[in-house]
Design an enzyme around this catalytic site. Sequence first.
Site, PDB file in Angstrom:
ATOM      1  N   ASP A  97       8.713   0.471  -0.847  1.00 47.17           N
ATOM      2  CA  ASP A  97       8.204   1.262  -1.962  1.00 47.17           C
ATOM      3  C   ASP A  97       6.679   1.187  -2.016  1.00 47.17           C
ATOM      4  OD1 ASP A  97      10.866   1.780  -3.964  1.00 47.17           O
ATOM      5  OD2 ASP A  97      10.997   0.137  -2.536  1.00 47.17           O
TER       6      ASP A  97
ATOM      7  N   ASP B 159      10.871   4.533   0.797  1.00 48.90           N
ATOM      8  CA  ASP B 159       9.928   5.042  -0.196  1.00 48.90           C
ATOM      9  C   ASP B 159       8.506   4.864   0.309  1.00 48.90           C
ATOM     10  OD1 ASP B 159      12.125   5.713  -1.640  1.00 48.90           O
ATOM     11  OD2 ASP B 159      11.632   4.506  -3.401  1.00 48.90           O
TER      12      ASP B 159
ATOM     13  N   HIS C  50      13.559  -0.311  -3.250  1.00 48.75           N
ATOM     14  CA  HIS C  50      14.116   0.502  -4.329  1.00 48.75           C
ATOM     15  C   HIS C  50      13.811  -0.058  -5.712  1.00 48.75           C
ATOM     16  CE1 HIS C  50      16.389   3.925  -5.522  1.00 48.75           C
ATOM     17  NE2 HIS C  50      17.481   3.300  -5.902  1.00 48.75           N
ATOM     18  N   VAL C  51      14.159  -1.308  -5.965  1.00 48.40           N
ATOM     19  CA  VAL C  51      13.822  -1.951  -7.236  1.00 48.40           C
ATOM     20  C   VAL C  51      12.388  -2.457  -7.127  1.00 48.40           C
ATOM     21  CG1 VAL C  51      14.352  -3.839  -8.809  1.00 48.40           C
ATOM     22  CG2 VAL C  51      16.210  -2.570  -7.700  1.00 48.40           C
TER      23      VAL C  51
ATOM     24  N   HIS D 192      18.414   0.629 -11.279  1.00 52.63           N
ATOM     25  CA  HIS D 192      19.282   0.817 -10.103  1.00 52.63           C
ATOM     26  C   HIS D 192      20.380  -0.249 -10.016  1.00 52.63           C
ATOM     27  CE1 HIS D 192      16.282   3.719  -9.003  1.00 52.63           C
ATOM     28  NE2 HIS D 192      15.365   2.806  -8.846  1.00 52.63           N
TER      29      HIS D 192
ATOM     30  N   HIS E 213      17.548   0.716   2.039  1.00 51.47           N
ATOM     31  CA  HIS E 213      16.691   0.862   0.861  1.00 51.47           C
ATOM     32  C   HIS E 213      17.273   0.275  -0.430  1.00 51.47           C
ATOM     33  CE1 HIS E 213      13.386   2.355  -1.458  1.00 51.47           C
ATOM     34  NE2 HIS E 213      14.155   3.169  -2.174  1.00 51.47           N
TER      35      HIS E 213
END
Length: 544
Positions: free
Chosen positions: A214, A241, A408-409, A381, A371
């Site tokens: 991310d 990301d 993701h987080v 999430h 991810h």
Amino acid sequence: MQTLWVHTFWPTCASLLLFPSVALLLVLLPQFSFFTFVHGEIPTTLDGPFKPVTVPVDTSFRGNAVDLPDSDPRVQRIVKGFEPEQISVSLSATHDSVWISWITGEFQIGDDITPLDPDTVASVVVYGRYEYPMTNQSTGYSLVYNQLYELEGLQNYTSGIIHHVCLTGLMPNTLYQYQCGDPSIPAMSAVSYFQTMPVSGPESYPSRIAVVGDLGLTYNTTSTVDHLLINHPDLLLLVGDVSDANLYFTNGTADHCFHEQTYQPRWDYWGRYMQPLVSKVPVMVVEGDHEIEKQAGNQMFAAYSSRFAFPSEESGSSSSLFYSFNAGGIHFVMLGAYTSYEKSGDQYNWLELDLASVDRNVTPWLVAAWHPPWYSTYTAHYREAECMRVELEDILYEYGVDIVFNGHVHAYERSNQVYNYTLDPCGPIYITVGDGGNGEMMDIAHADEPGNCPQPSTMPGQNMEYFCAFNFTSGPAAGKFCWDEQPEYSAYRESSFGHGLLEVRNETHALWTWHRNQDLYNHARDQIYIVRQPDICPVKANGT
């Protein structure tokens, strides 16, 4: 308890050339008072499972989650004509080949665009070992991609010419110099350098692998990359990301919400900003939800699949969304969470063949990455990828995956060894590093805190096709959707931006270190030795 030790880096000639030297790392880690140290040693997974720890949020530091503007010199186009830019290196499946990628020509965006002709510019790399003449030459292929919209008023995009060239027959663990471009124009890049991976073997590993997710393109991103550079990585693992171009409308206005538009020039800005790093250090990318980028004709992943080179064909995969490669004695499996992962699908069939082909006598370490995390305790999430876990966790456990990296987080979390939500000495360590610097800010709420447990009806996320997360049927959270306290499988969690480093020392021990952006460059925030136990954790296949 405060513990002080000296951790010495021994930079290779290659790392001294690629980046400024940092020879001695002195680390003071008061935050590790919850570990039981023996004579000041770094804890190992053999000392676990560890009591769950949550580091309180530092409300005075939220980072600078502001995107770099297109006026920033680091993202502006500085080349002329068809000179190469956005140069990057990525690995092939084995040590003796790498991919060199770059872009020539200018992108176009608007209502009236005409794609460039890839055949007008050659794809050539000249190269040789460092301090030797660059007498080798390889050619590759080129392409352009479009991001098109059917709705009136949205601006379409067509890329510059993207080039990919595979260099083969390389020596292991060797520093090479190269130039890319089209010598007939002439339009060649400056000389750059990369180092190949060590040959696969139980005593052969890259020194340092940086892991980040991310990343985006914010001022937090620049802090993460600055910290990362100081640590001299040999390889960069980017777990989804990437540019966050989909957080913009097609007219370049930032929105920071999911929608059906993207501003593709953000990809070009990202490539320019990252070139000083990824033109020297190989980068291996797996897609995140921000890379989906739907467009006309229901096409997806156009920018991701076009801009990066992947060892898909070399590893037997039919897709850029999942593939594998070796880095010394480590076999990496990069999995796609936003494509079919059902047991009847192509990815699962490929994964089964790939895992069965791994010889743990040659590549003892097995690392997987994708991810969205399976074992995250943050509200954001929460259990979003449960369907993927249901389909794939068994096969990863049976083949003895040692470590799993996710993003993701937008926070950091490291698990104890876990399988099916149960502590298991043969289960993988799951590490979430979605804290690279994205513009959506940090995630700070935990699902096990009062009032934070999401309703199952709100799951899954908008990019997950199916719903599989139900109340737990056993264990401390039986009958509930969330735990009432930090789950026992969660060893450490903290909401801060940063990056991680994996240093595999031998066939059984690997050092994992997480660095926070707000700390000094030589400060480790979370550190542990991950220890494989092949004697008590037999795997399904071992080179058969």
